[in-house]
Scaffold this motif. Structure first.
Motif, PDB file in Angstrom:
ATOM      1  N   ARG A 172     -12.197   5.664   5.063  1.00 27.33           N
ATOM      2  CA  ARG A 172     -12.569   4.928   6.281  1.00 27.33           C
ATOM      3  C   ARG A 172     -12.925   5.843   7.438  1.00 27.33           C
ATOM      4  N   ARG A 173     -12.454   7.067   7.377  1.00 33.07           N
ATOM      5  CA  ARG A 173     -12.766   8.003   8.462  1.00 33.07           C
ATOM      6  C   ARG A 173     -13.346   9.292   7.886  1.00 33.07           C
ATOM      7  N   ASN A 218       2.457   0.925  17.527  1.00 30.60           N
ATOM      8  CA  ASN A 218       2.379   1.941  16.472  1.00 30.60           C
ATOM      9  C   ASN A 218       1.968   1.417  15.108  1.00 30.60           C
ATOM     10  N   GLU A 233       5.244  -2.261   0.053  1.00 26.36           N
ATOM     11  CA  GLU A 233       5.028  -1.436  -1.148  1.00 26.36           C
ATOM     12  C   GLU A 233       5.909  -0.202  -1.171  1.00 26.36           C
ATOM     13  N   VAL A 257       9.122   8.349  17.359  1.00 28.58           N
ATOM     14  CA  VAL A 257       8.858   6.938  17.616  1.00 28.58           C
ATOM     15  C   VAL A 257       9.495   6.452  18.906  1.00 28.58           C
ATOM     16  N   VAL A 284       6.342   7.070  12.651  1.00 27.02           N
ATOM     17  CA  VAL A 284       6.388   5.622  12.403  1.00 27.02           C
ATOM     18  C   VAL A 284       6.574   5.360  10.912  1.00 27.02           C
ATOM     19  N   GLU A 339      -3.109  -4.604   5.547  1.00 25.73           N
ATOM     20  CA  GLU A 339      -2.606  -3.354   4.949  1.00 25.73           C
ATOM     21  C   GLU A 339      -1.407  -2.804   5.716  1.00 25.73           C
ATOM     22  N   PHE A 374      11.596  -2.714  12.235  1.00 24.36           N
ATOM     23  CA  PHE A 374      11.411  -2.140  13.571  1.00 24.36           C
ATOM     24  C   PHE A 374      10.140  -2.667  14.203  1.00 24.36           C
ATOM     25  N   MET A 426       0.846  -1.192   0.000  1.00 27.46           N
ATOM     26  CA  MET A 426       0.000   0.000   0.000  1.00 27.46           C
ATOM     27  C   MET A 426       0.885   1.248   0.000  1.00 27.46           C
ATOM     28  N   ARG A 427       0.784   2.011  -1.046  1.00 28.64           N
ATOM     29  CA  ARG A 427       1.648   3.187  -1.165  1.00 28.64           C
ATOM     30  C   ARG A 427       1.090   4.347  -0.333  1.00 28.64           C
ATOM     31  N   LEU A 433       1.353  -4.523   4.254  1.00 27.99           N
ATOM     32  CA  LEU A 433       1.602  -4.127   2.859  1.00 27.99           C
ATOM     33  C   LEU A 433       2.326  -2.780   2.767  1.00 27.99           C
ATOM     34  N   VAL A 434       2.070  -1.904   3.745  1.00 24.98           N
ATOM     35  CA  VAL A 434       2.735  -0.589   3.739  1.00 24.98           C
ATOM     36  C   VAL A 434       4.245  -0.779   3.613  1.00 24.98           C
ATOM     37  N   PHE A 448       8.225  -1.099  17.316  1.00 23.15           N
ATOM     38  CA  PHE A 448       8.356   0.022  18.250  1.00 23.15           C
ATOM     39  C   PHE A 448       7.623  -0.268  19.547  1.00 23.15           C
ATOM     40  N   GLN A 449       8.084   0.453  20.581  1.00 25.72           N
ATOM     41  CA  GLN A 449       7.376   0.388  21.849  1.00 25.72           C
ATOM     42  C   GLN A 449       5.956   0.917  21.633  1.00 25.72           C
ATOM     43  N   LEU A 460       2.364   9.086  14.226  1.00 29.34           N
ATOM     44  CA  LEU A 460       2.077   8.207  13.082  1.00 29.34           C
ATOM     45  C   LEU A 460       3.031   8.504  11.925  1.00 29.34           C
ATOM     46  N   ILE A 505      -2.580   5.284   1.265  1.00 27.07           N
ATOM     47  CA  ILE A 505      -2.855   5.333   2.707  1.00 27.07           C
ATOM     48  C   ILE A 505      -3.723   6.563   2.993  1.00 27.07           C
ATOM     49  N   VAL A 534      -0.703   1.600  11.907  1.00 31.81           N
ATOM     50  CA  VAL A 534      -1.519   2.675  11.329  1.00 31.81           C
ATOM     51  C   VAL A 534      -2.976   2.337  11.652  1.00 31.81           C
ATOM     52  N   PRO A 535      -3.651   3.184  12.434  1.00 31.95           N
ATOM     53  CA  PRO A 535      -4.919   2.765  13.033  1.00 31.95           C
ATOM     54  C   PRO A 535      -6.067   2.556  12.043  1.00 31.95           C
ATOM     55  N   PHE A 536      -5.983   3.186  10.871  1.00 27.13           N
ATOM     56  CA  PHE A 536      -7.112   3.055   9.937  1.00 27.13           C
ATOM     57  C   PHE A 536      -6.812   2.050   8.814  1.00 27.13           C
ATOM     58  N   LEU A 537      -5.722   1.313   8.972  1.00 25.16           N
ATOM     59  CA  LEU A 537      -5.418   0.246   8.010  1.00 25.16           C
ATOM     60  C   LEU A 537      -5.614  -1.107   8.677  1.00 25.16           C
ATOM     61  N   THR A 538      -6.046  -2.084   7.898  1.00 24.28           N
ATOM     62  CA  THR A 538      -6.252  -3.418   8.438  1.00 24.28           C
ATOM     63  C   THR A 538      -4.899  -4.064   8.734  1.00 24.28           C
ATOM     64  N   THR A 558      -7.183   6.023   1.729  1.00 20.11           N
ATOM     65  CA  THR A 558      -7.887   5.060   2.574  1.00 20.11           C
ATOM     66  C   THR A 558      -8.393   5.724   3.848  1.00 20.11           C
TER      67      THR A 558
END
Lengths: 366, 223
Positions: A13-14, B95, B111, A363, A278, B104, B89, A1-2, B107-108, B91-92, A275, A6, B97-101, A9
């Motif tokens: 989704r939001r 972390n 990709e 992070v 990360v 996904e 990584f 997923m590029r 996949l991040v 992470f503590q 985010l 993201i 991505v909250p809106f990706l399954t 998406t």
């Protein structure tokens, strides 16, 4: 997923997260489209007659400051204009602001009665004496072809023999008549401003070559005020002030739209420092993050544009007749790139913040 | 070739009187299938060491080699490219991505590293299955348990088959039972794939899963 996906998406989704910003932008778009519509409507009702002339130049008498009512062009001056280099054709023009009413009409209608000599632009050749070509807006006041208007205080009878589209003057519907008919109206409606035979308030000129250059030559050779049509239109009373006022309002809404986007993305960036950190830590570059944000800004702006335009069209449909909103495809389309540009400028205010997010700090807290 | 080699690495934050020495001449080698636990009190330099090994920070002095990459002289762009493929990584606080399954989130990583989409999907499915997340691929992180989120994070770190995976306090937010499960999983994944790993932890009982334990105090390794 590029990264760009993201961003898309997240919008999908939001949607609630982006809804308030999109709603505010949609309102601003609607306001902007309506303001453009009002400006075009008002300008159209003020300048339609000049635009209907479709000529290259208007020539006014000396020291008239480009006002028809102050201007006189004598036959001698006309001859000098006709002789000027680059002049192809000349016709006389005069206007009388008065009123008229059809038989049985409860109230009179304001009229701008134009006398003219020849066909130019959207105007056909002058009708026979006693006939007039009326601005089509008069049909909304119950005037029909064949009706006879009693014009001015003495009720000069003028039969409506045809329509001219979009040909009003200073907000009054135009009635276009032959020279002799106009002089009769002038003599009764404004007896103190009667002009000698052969004298006109202005000349409508077709030029050969560059209109501005021909206008300058006419002015130098004759002492008359010669203006290209666009300039003559902008010198009509109130046109510039109206345009400047509306453009300021439109500019203010554009600025507010930019601020809304800037504020929204500044907040969203602040909220997502971790985010973004990360994502940077796993190898997403600042450029990719900004690309994703730009895509989000464009998506939100695009949705706001569609909703805003739909709202403006709906508003224009229910607006009272006396509110002259004129929506054109060109104007509606014009709002889009301005809005997109403004949104991207607004987003650019977050550029530095995004670039400076340090994944180590975000992070691992170092 | 060792997965990680650090030679006389120093890291100083700030300058002049404000200078803080976070790492002071650290030399360390991690073998290509070794699981190393790094322990030490707060402020001892564990996280700084991990950040330098992962290309998040640049050392003030010394050499750092991760696989074939000599990263101490890399600029920001080179470090970004390095992080895409060469290290993973966890992470503590996970972390994700909250809106990706879950899928996904994996996949991040693939990709952005330029892995072809079909291959990336196949790899994600395989990893999710191996991590016990089959059937939960389409869940958002909020609908996963703490342990499942941790496993997704591990999956993301392993997606690009890096030579070195870095774990920052992977059990800090988990109870001891779940923490032990996660450490077992980390060991199994690392050993099963021939990957090296450095696990920073406060949690001494968890160090039993490591091949070697290194202690750090005041920016220096204690032997």
């Amino acid at each position: 997923m590029r990264p760009a996906r993201i961003g898309a998406t997240e919008v999908l989704r939001r949607p609630g997260r982006f809804a308030i910003t999109a709603a505010v932008l949609a309102l601003l778009v609607a306001l902007q489209v309506v303001l453009w519509g009002l400006l075009d409507g008002l300008t159209g009702s003020t300048t339609g007659a000049y635009r209907a002339l479709g000529a290259d130049l208007l020539v006014y008498g000396p020291a008239s400051r480009a006002a028809l009512l102050r201007s006189q062009v004598s036959p001698e001056l006309r001859a000098r204009v006709e002789a000027a280099d680059g002049v192809a054709a000349v016709g006389g023009l005069g206007v009388t602001l008065t009123w008229g009413r059809t038989d049985g009409a409860p109230v009179p209608t304001d009229l701008a009665v134009f006398g003219y000599e020849r066909s130019t632009g959207r105007l056909p050749a002058p009708p026979p004496p006693g006939d007039g070509l009326a601005d089509r807006s008069l049909s909304q006041e119950g005037v029909a072809i064949g009706d006879v208007l009693a014009v001015g205080p003495q009720g000069v009878p003028i039969r409506v023999s045809g329509w001219v589209q979009d040909a009003s003057y200073l907000g009054q519907p135009g009635l276009w008549v032959a020279p002799a008919t106009w002089r009769r109206v002038l003599a009764t409606a404004a007896p103190d401003r009667v002009l000698p035979e052969g004298t006109w308030q202005a000349l409508v000129v077709d030029a050969e070559g560059d209109a501005a250059a021909v206008a300058a030559r006419i002015a130098r050779a004759t002492g008359a005020e010669a203006l290209p049509l666009d300039e003559a239109i902008s010198r009509l009373p109130g046109v510039e002030a109206q345009r400047a006022s509306f453009l300021q309002l439109i500019g203010a809404t554009t600025l507010v739209a930019g601020l809304v986007v800037a504020l929204f993305f500044a907040l969203i960036t602040l909220e997502r420092v971790r985010l973004f950190g990360v994502l940077k830590a796993v190898g997403v570059s600042s450029a990719q993050l900004l690309g994703a944000l730009a895509l989000q800004a464009l998506t939100v702006t695009g949705a706001a544009y569609a909703v805003g335009v739909a709202a403006a069209v709906a508003l224009a449909r229910v607006a009272p007749e006396e509110v002259p909103i004129r929506l054109t495809g060109g104007r509606v389309l014009w709002v889009a790139p301005v809005l997109v540009g403004t949104a991207l400028l607004g987003l650019a205010t977050s550029l530095r913040r995004v670039v400076r997010i340090d994944p180590a700090t975000a992070v691992v807290g170092r | 070739m060792p997965a990680l080699m650090m030679d006389e690495v120093r890291k100083v934050y700030g300058s002049g009187e404000q200078a803080v020495v976070a790492l002071d001449g650290v030399s360390l080698e991690v073998g290509d299938d070794e699981l190393l636990a790094l322990v030490g009190p707060s402020g001892s330099g564990k996280t700084t060491l991990l950040s330098i090994a992962g290309g998040l920070l640049r050392p003030t002095d010394g050499a750092v080699q991760v696989g074939p990459h000599r990263i101490e002289s890399y600029g920001p762009r080179e470090l970004t490219r390095f992080r895409r493929t060469a290290v993973g990584f966890v992470f503590q606080g996970v972390n994700l991505v909250p809106f990706l399954t879950a899928r996904e989130n994996l996949l991040v990583a693939a990709e952005i590293a330029g892995v072809e989409r079909r291959r990336a999907r196949a790899r994600a499915e395989q990893l999710l299955g191996e991590l016990g997340l089959a059937g939960k691929e389409d869940r958002l992180p909020a609908r996963l348990s703490g342990g499942e989120r941790q496993r997704v994070a591990i999956g993301r770190a392993l997606m690009n088959e890096p030579a070195l995976v870095l774990f920052d306090e992977p059990t800090s937010s988990l109870d001891s039972r779940l923490g032990a499960q996660v450490m077992e999983l980390i060991r199994a994944e690392v050993k099963g794939r021939g990957t090296a790993a450095v696990v920073v932890t406060h949690d001494l009982p968890m160090t039993r899963y490591a091949d070697r334990v290194v202690e750090i105090h005041d920016g220096r390794l204690v032997t």
